[in-house]
Write an enzyme that holds these catalytic residues in place. Structure first.
Site, PDB file in Angstrom:
ATOM      1  N   ASP A  83      -4.984   5.460   9.711  1.00 40.88           N
ATOM      2  CA  ASP A  83      -4.319   3.803   9.879  1.00 40.88           C
ATOM      3  C   ASP A  83      -2.900   3.617   9.498  1.00 40.88           C
ATOM      4  O   ASP A  83      -2.627   3.961   8.618  1.00 40.88           O
ATOM      5  CB  ASP A  83      -5.414   2.848   9.026  1.00 40.88           C
ATOM      6  CG  ASP A  83      -5.404   1.670   9.351  1.00 40.88           C
ATOM      7  OD1 ASP A  83      -4.907   1.279  10.621  1.00 40.88           O
ATOM      8  OD2 ASP A  83      -5.521   0.683   8.635  1.00 40.88           O
ATOM      9  N   GLY A 183      -4.939  -8.750   5.811  1.00 41.96           N
ATOM     10  CA  GLY A 183      -5.137  -9.482   4.526  1.00 41.96           C
ATOM     11  C   GLY A 183      -6.058 -10.853   4.600  1.00 41.96           C
ATOM     12  O   GLY A 183      -6.619 -11.006   5.904  1.00 41.96           O
ATOM     13  N   ASN A 256      -9.921  -3.962  14.224  1.00 35.91           N
ATOM     14  CA  ASN A 256      -9.868  -3.393  12.671  1.00 35.91           C
ATOM     15  C   ASN A 256     -10.192  -4.226  11.843  1.00 35.91           C
ATOM     16  O   ASN A 256      -9.850  -5.432  11.755  1.00 35.91           O
ATOM     17  CB  ASN A 256      -8.376  -2.907  12.590  1.00 35.91           C
ATOM     18  CG  ASN A 256      -7.813  -1.777  13.146  1.00 35.91           C
ATOM     19  OD1 ASN A 256      -8.533  -1.249  14.171  1.00 35.91           O
ATOM     20  ND2 ASN A 256      -6.548  -1.205  12.793  1.00 35.91           N
ATOM     21  N   ASP A 258     -10.862  -4.491   7.574  1.00 31.16           N
ATOM     22  CA  ASP A 258     -10.954  -3.954   6.099  1.00 31.16           C
ATOM     23  C   ASP A 258     -11.039  -5.112   5.236  1.00 31.16           C
ATOM     24  O   ASP A 258     -11.954  -5.119   4.316  1.00 31.16           O
ATOM     25  CB  ASP A 258      -9.360  -3.264   5.879  1.00 31.16           C
ATOM     26  CG  ASP A 258      -9.338  -2.587   4.479  1.00 31.16           C
ATOM     27  OD1 ASP A 258     -10.369  -2.512   3.892  1.00 31.16           O
ATOM     28  OD2 ASP A 258      -8.419  -2.048   4.136  1.00 31.16           O
TER      29      ASP A 258
HETATM   30  P1  13P Z   1      -7.786  -7.213   8.055  1.00 31.13           P
HETATM   31  O1  13P Z   1      -7.046  -7.099   6.903  1.00 31.13           O
HETATM   32  O2  13P Z   1      -7.718  -8.178   9.053  1.00 31.13           O
HETATM   33  O3  13P Z   1      -9.220  -6.552   7.747  1.00 31.13           O
HETATM   34  O4  13P Z   1      -7.193  -6.011   8.961  1.00 31.13           O
HETATM   35  C1  13P Z   1      -7.250  -4.561   8.857  1.00 31.13           C
HETATM   36  C2  13P Z   1      -6.450  -3.742   9.631  1.00 31.13           C
HETATM   37  O5  13P Z   1      -5.975  -4.093  10.611  1.00 31.13           O
HETATM   38  C3  13P Z   1      -6.079  -2.421   9.367  1.00 31.13           C
HETATM   39  O6  13P Z   1      -5.440  -1.487  10.083  1.00 31.13           O
HETATM   40  O1  G3H Z   2      -3.654  -2.143   7.482  1.00 30.32           O
HETATM   41  C1  G3H Z   2      -4.148  -2.414   6.306  1.00 30.32           C
HETATM   42  C2  G3H Z   2      -5.354  -1.686   5.820  1.00 30.32           C
HETATM   43  O2  G3H Z   2      -6.081  -2.910   5.504  1.00 30.32           O
HETATM   44  C3  G3H Z   2      -5.271  -0.620   4.770  1.00 30.32           C
HETATM   45  O3  G3H Z   2      -4.900  -1.341   3.657  1.00 30.32           O
HETATM   46  O4  G3H Z   2      -2.892   0.367   3.283  1.00 30.32           O
HETATM   47  O5  G3H Z   2      -3.991  -1.133   1.368  1.00 30.32           O
HETATM   48  O6  G3H Z   2      -5.188   0.932   2.489  1.00 30.32           O
HETATM   49  P1  G3H Z   2      -4.426  -0.104   2.775  1.00 30.32           P
HETATM   50 ZN    ZN Z   3      -3.383  -2.834  10.734  1.00 30.66          ZN
END
Ligand code: 13P
Ligand code: G3H
Ligand code: ZN
Length: 314
Positions: A83, A183, A256, A258
């Protein structure tokens, strides 16, 4: 072995109007929660590892955890994606580490440099049967100091540029900026997404898979628990799930997520700590967090429309 790249997943997702969930993993509990939901719902899966996750958990631990998930679920296609890779070197390293997909995010570079860097990664990755995701346009949130739809409008992906970018790089999928951001604070007022950007690209490059980053919904259940039990996320706002479902029926083939995982885990840990202040066995608070992730991901698979689609993606 069902460790695959995303080619077949995206072909089926595009043709049948759904999106595959791409969930970020940082530890065992998060991975187990996601995989349990996927196994129950028989959905294809993309597990993704950020540079931060590599640093936090070390790639050998994360790979070992994912290898178990792959071994235990031979009927589920699972892809491993880097990612937001930012250099050729990290993408090359991930190819060597056995990832089946890498994202090269050159969106902060000028257009020509983004093309050059992406093409360099594509040429290398394709030699190893690894697919490549790139990004064009700028999301808000952690990538830019841009939050809120008014500001974001100037950073949306330009469909003409997207078509040229796809043709010149040979990339396998493209992350587009359509008004989402990373976020928990995506919008200050009514959330709006630029569906016309998806439509315009879809019309010019039919069959080409697009990716939606920043797709978490900031679920009320977890936001409320976090705020109730000492957290401070009163203004958190995500992408409405109806908007995610709508995008998934269009050319968006990968979504995506997270933040929703982080919030589920945090909410449950806060709840245990508040309700049982004497508890100090990590299994007693990580366990409920893992279970909340399982239930949340199960629900998401229906939002994305990919529940029950594992077999057709193998
Ligand atoms: P969110 O912060 O909306 O979960 O997005 C995650 C993301 O795009 C990781 O690449
Ligand atoms: O794109 C962002 C994802 O939420 C990953 O976040 O780089 O803090 O692991 P991170
Ligand atoms: Zn992302």
């Amino acid at each position: 072995m069902a460790l695959v790249n995303t080619k077949k997943m995206f072909e089926m997702a595009y043709r049948n109007g759904y999106a595959v969930g791409a969930f970020n993993v940082n530890n065992m509990e998060i991975t187990q929660g996601i995989v349990a939901a996927i196994a129950e719902e028989k959905a294809p899966l993309i597990l993704q590892i950020s540079r931060g996750a590599r640093e936090y958990a070390s790639i050998s631990y994360l790979r070992a955890i994912i290898d178990v998930a792959v071994e235990e679920n031979p009927d589920i296609p699972i892809a491993i994606n880097l990612d937001h890779g930012d250099t050729f070197e990290i993408c090359k390293q991930c190819v060597e580490d056995g990832f089946t997909s890498v994202m090269i995010d050159g969106s902060h570079h000028p257009f020509e440099e983004n093309i050059r860097l992406t093409k360099q990664v594509v040429d290398y990755a394709h030699e190893h049967d690894v697919v490549v995701e790139a990004e064009l346009g700028q999301l808000g949130g952690i990538e830019e100091d841009v939050v809120g739809v008014d500001d974001v409008a100037a950073h949306l992906t330009d469909p003409d540029q997207a078509v040229e970018f796809i043709e010149r790089t040979g990339v396998d999928s493209l992350a587009v900026a359509i008004g989402t951001s990373h976020g928990a604070y995506k919008f200050k007022s009514e959330p709006k997404l630029a569906f016309h950007v998806i439509e315009a690209i879809q019309k010019r490059v039919p069959g080409f898979p697009l990716v939606m980053h920043g797709s978490s919904s900031v679920l009320k259940e977890f936001k409320d628990l976090i705020n109730k039990y000492g957290g401070q996320m009163p203004d958190a706002m995500g992408v409405p799930e109806e908007a995610v479902s709508k995008a998934a029926k269009m050319a968006i083939c990968k979504v995506n997520i997270d933040t929703d995982l982080r919030m589920a885990l945090t909410a449950k840990i806060r709840q245990v700590f508040a309700e049982k202040p004497a508890e100090f066995d990590p299994r007693k608070y990580l366990g409920p967090g893992r279970e909340a992730i399982r239930q949340m991901v199960k629900h998401k698979l229906h939002v994305l429309g990919c529940a029950g689609k594992a077999a057709e993606c193998l």
